[in-house]
Motif scaffolding. Structure first.
Motif, mmCIF file in Angstrom:
data_model
loop_
_atom_site.group_PDB
_atom_site.id
_atom_site.type_symbol
_atom_site.label_atom_id
_atom_site.label_comp_id
_atom_site.label_asym_id
_atom_site.label_seq_id
_atom_site.Cartn_x
_atom_site.Cartn_y
_atom_site.Cartn_z
ATOM 1 N N SER A 129 0.838 -1.191 0.000
ATOM 2 C CA SER A 129 0.000 0.000 0.000
ATOM 3 C C SER A 129 0.872 1.240 0.000
ATOM 4 O O SER A 129 2.054 1.190 0.346
ATOM 5 C CB SER A 129 -0.942 0.002 1.208
ATOM 6 N N LEU A 130 0.260 2.359 -0.379
ATOM 7 C CA LEU A 130 0.997 3.617 -0.486
ATOM 8 C C LEU A 130 1.427 4.140 0.882
ATOM 9 O O LEU A 130 2.310 4.985 0.969
ATOM 10 C CB LEU A 130 0.148 4.664 -1.208
ATOM 11 N N GLU A 131 0.796 3.619 1.945
ATOM 12 C CA GLU A 131 1.130 4.099 3.297
ATOM 13 C C GLU A 131 2.507 3.604 3.752
ATOM 14 O O GLU A 131 3.167 4.237 4.561
ATOM 15 C CB GLU A 131 0.078 3.634 4.328
ATOM 16 N N THR A 132 2.930 2.453 3.252
ATOM 17 C CA THR A 132 4.213 1.882 3.680
ATOM 18 C C THR A 132 5.209 1.998 2.528
ATOM 19 O O THR A 132 4.913 1.544 1.422
ATOM 20 C CB THR A 132 4.045 0.381 4.029
ATOM 21 N N PRO A 133 6.370 2.617 2.778
ATOM 22 C CA PRO A 133 7.347 2.752 1.685
ATOM 23 C C PRO A 133 7.800 1.380 1.164
ATOM 24 O O PRO A 133 7.920 0.423 1.945
ATOM 25 C CB PRO A 133 8.529 3.469 2.350
#
Ligand SMILES: [Zn+2]
Length: 321
Positions: free
Chosen positions: A209-213
């Motif tokens: 997901s975009l939340e976790t690099p």
């Protein structure tokens, strides 16, 4: 007894080795580049890295036969000048002369792609192959080619900028160089990460997901755990590289294409897709003439290449006498 010194000058680290005349590495040191401290500080660390590989063996300056440097960016090989290099504080900087002030021996500065190729040519598993291509796939895409035993340099030393060959027409994918649709923007680690970001923004399903690099390593891990989007993004990138290699095989008819860099360390899945795509697009005669393989030097590619730059300089001077 004479020795060689190789300096792999990168944006984050300076990796320096002392080697025997044969190229066999005897001592190694890694220092941080700390490019933000400016050219004087970085030059001092380059000098210190040489002293630190030479001192433990009690080697005098006179015993050093040559120093080879592999550096990113545009290099004036003849004068030993770094003309410009991303992530380094050097602009029109006469690096060879600066090193020679401390170590008065032959110093040869080479582009890191050419250095890596020379490493394969002099010290690799397919050494002395005269029609050789080296391609690195990591943050960017670069490489070098040797044709009939001669390094391909071109008019300004900029030949074989493979990462910046156009690949996809009417593309809206921006390359690091400021143009669109280039090989690097689809095939590199940066390109793979951005492809995943675009897919996630457009709402596609993934375990990432975009939340976790994430980077290529995480995308590869997700693909191995069954994430279909990760797998298809990697396969797209690898098949684009296969198409690029097909162009190289068609233009140069090499005997060997060696692939290095962080992305290629994915290994079998990478190599198989690259090869099957290259085969699909290439005349059989040209495809079958070339072995496409992974480099065995991995994270030591740069320093082995720099040692090979020194080795080649010593050989050139010996044959000129
Ligand atoms: Zn580009």
């Amino acid at each position: 007894m004479g020795y060689l010194v190789g300096i792999d000058l990168g944006g984050t680290k300076i990796h320096t080795a002392l080697a025997a005349k044969s190229g066999e590495i005897l001592e190694e040191r890694v220092l941080p580049t700390l490019a933000e401290e400016g050219e004087v500080a970085v030059l001092q660390r380059i000098i210190r890295s040489v002293q630190e590989v030479v001192l433990p063996r009690g080697i005098s300056r006179e015993e050093i036969l040559a120093i080879g440097v592999g550096a990113p960016g545009l290099i004036d090989q003849r004068e030993g000048i770094i003309r410009t290099a991303a992530n380094l504080p050097f602009e029109e900087f006469p690096l060879a002369k600066a090193i020679q002030k401390v170590f008065p021996v032959p110093v040869k500065v080479e582009n890191d792609g050419n250095a890596a190729l020379l490493g394969e040519y002099h010290l690799g598993e397919r050494k002395f192959t005269k029609n050789l291509v080296y391609i690195t796939v990591s943050t960017g895409v670069g490489g070098a080619a040797m044709v009939d035993g001669k390094l391909l340099l071109g008019a300004g030393g900029g030949a074989f900028e493979i990462g910046h060959m156009p690949l996809v027409p009417d593309s809206n994918v921006l390359c690091g160089c400021g143009q669109y649709g280039h090989v690097e923007s689809y095939v590199s680690g940066t390109g793979i990460r951005k492809a995943m970001e675009r897919a996630l923004v457009s709402g596609e399903n993934s375990s990432l997901s975009l939340e976790t690099p994430f980077g290529t390593r995480e995308i590869h891990q997700a693909a191995l755990s069954g994430d279909a989007l990760s797998k298809s993004i990697l396969e797209d990138a690898f098949s684009y590289l296969g198409m690029t290699i097909s162009q190289v095989l068609t233009l140069l008819n090499p005997e060997v294409v060696i692939l290095g860099g962080g992305v290629s360390s994915i290994g079998d899945m990478f190599l198989e897709k690259v090869k099957s795509t290259a085969e699909q697009y290439t005349l059989p005669l040209l495809y079958n003439a070339a072995e496409i393989r992974l480099s065995s030097f991995k994270e030591r590619t740069g320093v082995v290449g720099a040692v090979a730059v020194a080795l080649e300089e010593v050989q050139k001077r010996a044959s000129a006498k």
